[in-house]
Scaffold this active site. Structure first.
Site, PDB file in Angstrom:
ATOM      1  N   GLU A   6      11.311-162.402   3.012  1.00 28.67           N
ATOM      2  CA  GLU A   6      11.537-161.170   2.710  1.00 28.67           C
ATOM      3  C   GLU A   6      10.809-161.299   1.036  1.00 28.67           C
ATOM      4  OE1 GLU A   6      15.310-163.553   3.181  1.00 28.67           O
ATOM      5  OE2 GLU A   6      13.537-162.926   4.121  1.00 28.67           O
ATOM      6  N   ASP A  61       9.798-155.161  10.048  1.00 26.81           N
ATOM      7  CA  ASP A  61       8.599-155.869   9.677  1.00 26.81           C
ATOM      8  C   ASP A  61       8.569-153.971   9.220  1.00 26.81           C
ATOM      9  OD1 ASP A  61       8.439-158.006  11.005  1.00 26.81           O
ATOM     10  OD2 ASP A  61       7.147-157.435  12.231  1.00 26.81           O
ATOM     11  N   ASP A 114      14.465-160.275  -4.069  1.00 25.83           N
ATOM     12  CA  ASP A 114      14.188-160.202  -2.515  1.00 25.83           C
ATOM     13  C   ASP A 114      15.251-159.004  -1.516  1.00 25.83           C
ATOM     14  OD1 ASP A 114      14.885-162.903  -0.699  1.00 25.83           O
ATOM     15  OD2 ASP A 114      15.998-161.815  -0.409  1.00 25.83           O
ATOM     16  N   ASN A 146      17.284-157.657  10.322  1.00 21.26           N
ATOM     17  CA  ASN A 146      16.242-157.991  11.448  1.00 21.26           C
ATOM     18  C   ASN A 146      17.872-158.006  12.542  1.00 21.26           C
ATOM     19  OD1 ASN A 146      13.995-158.018  10.549  1.00 21.26           O
ATOM     20  ND2 ASN A 146      14.090-159.610  10.086  1.00 21.26           N
TER      21      ASN A 146
END
Length: 420
Positions: free
Chosen positions: A319, A292, A275, A283
């Site tokens: 993620e 992305d 992770d 983000n």
């Protein structure tokens, strides 16, 4: 398909002859015909060699010997010429057969020349037969036989058989029948019918073979195209659109089947859950497009990592990534996870809202060495996921072996099959 008024005369002629549109296709089609018929051709040439040898022996042991008169000598010379030509063609075409498919045109070119020679030879034998009062038996046998196996294009066949007919009837007056009968008319009519029949059979055989092999080639190419499309579709269905990694559909089908086989064979399996630390903050700071791109970078990082060459790598969600190992390598699952975590940290990808201002990973590891008979893939993933949350709870940027059962009860890392 072109409208009828747009089709050229050349296209119509090629269509009638059964020819494909490209020369490459023509070579491929004739190579298929060669694969089907070269053994038959070799057997046929061998039969002719055997027959000519028998005829030479019979001529040699006849009363008076092979040189008794000019007609018998002519037979000997004709048999020897056909024997020599047949042996040469047999040896040469076998040599060309070792260089296929590059030599396919030369192969059929040599074979066509042999067919021409064989037909001219039949004319010579027939003319010599006329001096003994024999009929057109040899001519009949040869022209009808070559019509079935010559595989000459229609214009070549027309040129060959009509030339045979003209040559035979031009020469017949010089080889009169010994009983004095004038057989020019009957011989002309019979030879014309045989030549036209051979021409029709040759064209029919040629067009049938060309069309058959062209259809086989078309079907094979369509099948290959369907297979490629199916493979592309399968990859799209089994792959994550953003990262190109395997998706959960791949997990439920392929990974589940591999896990089952490992369990049945008494082998091992391991799951590493990864992770990206504080990905939401990433983000928020850099924007979703940049997020992305980070996921795509992460996918390439995992795909090209030396320690993960034999792993199934799956984007599990958001993620989070799931890595699956099989066999003896599972004993090093924790060490592999640590190497992945450390190597990403050394890349120094910027992340200002994370510890150390760089992108890091947390990893949870669980291995079954070997997989117990009642073990399930879901339990393996759940225990690795529990270890992942433990890695995050204890500071992130680290790999932790499964300390808990999925039910919440304590379990040591060594009990999970991972050495500490």
């Amino acid at each position: 398909m072109k409208p009828y008024h747009d089709i050229s005369r050349t296209d119509l002629l090629r269509s009638y002859l059964g020819l494909p549109d490209s020369l490459d296709d023509q070579d491929a089609i004739f190579f298929r015909i060669y694969q089907q018929s070269h053994r038959f051709h070799s057997m046929l040439l061998g039969l002719i060699i055997f027959y000519e040898c028998v005829m030479l022996v019979l001529m040699a042991i006849r009363p008076g010997g092979p040189f008794l008169h000019l007609r018998r000598l002519t037979y000997i010379l004709l048999y020897l010429s056909l024997l020599a030509a047949t042996i040469f063609v047999l040896l040469y075409t076998r040599q060309l057969g070792r260089q296929m498919p590059q030599m396919i045109r030369r192969y059929f070119g040599v074979y066509h020349l042999y067919v021409v020679f064989l037909n001219l030879w039949s004319v010579g034998i027939t003319l010599n037969d006329q001096l003994g009062g024999n009929s057109l038996i040899v001519y009949t046998c040869i022209v009808l036989s070559t019509a079935f196996f010559s595989m000459m294009s229609p214009w070549k066949s027309a040129l060959l058989y009509l030339s045979d007919f003209i040559l035979l009837n031009l020469m017949l007056p010089f080889f009169p029948c010994p009983n004095g009968l004038d057989q020019r008319f009957s011989n002309g009519i019979n030879s014309l019918f045989l030549s036209l029949l051979a021409l029709a059979l040759s064209i029919y055989t040629y067009r049938s073979q060309i069309r058959l092999k062209a259809d086989e080639l078309l079907i094979e190419r369509q099948y290959e195209e369907i297979q490629r499309s199916h493979q592309i579709l399968r990859q799209e269905v089994m792959s994550d659109t953003l990262t190109g990694l395997h998706n959960r559909r791949y997990l439920h089908r392929t990974v589940a089947e591999r896990f089952r086989r490992c369990r049945e064979d008494g082998e091992s399996a391991a799951c590493i859950m990864l992770d990206i630390d504080h990905f939401k903050r990433y983000n928020d700071r850099y924007g979703h497009p940049q997020g992305d791109r980070l996921l795509q970078q992460m996918a390439q990082f995992l795909l090209h990592h030396d320690a993960l060459k034999e792993a199934d790598i799956i984007r599990y969600g958001g993620e989070e990534f799931a890595l699956f190992l099989y066999g003896p390598v599972c004993a090093q699952a924790l060490e592999i996870a640590r190497r992945v975590v450390d190597s990403l940290a050394r890349k120094q990808l910027p992340h200002w809202d994370n510890e150390g201002r760089r992108v890091t990973l947390s990893a949870g590891v669980c291995a079954e060495i070997p997989i117990p008979s009642d073990g399930t893939l879901e339990e393996l993933i759940a225990r690795a996921d529990t270890a992942l949350y433990e890695a995050k709870r204890t500071g992130r940027n680290r790999a932790v072996a499964c300390p808990f059962r999925s039910s919440g009860s304590q379990k040591s890392a060594s009990e999970c099959g991972i050495p500490i």
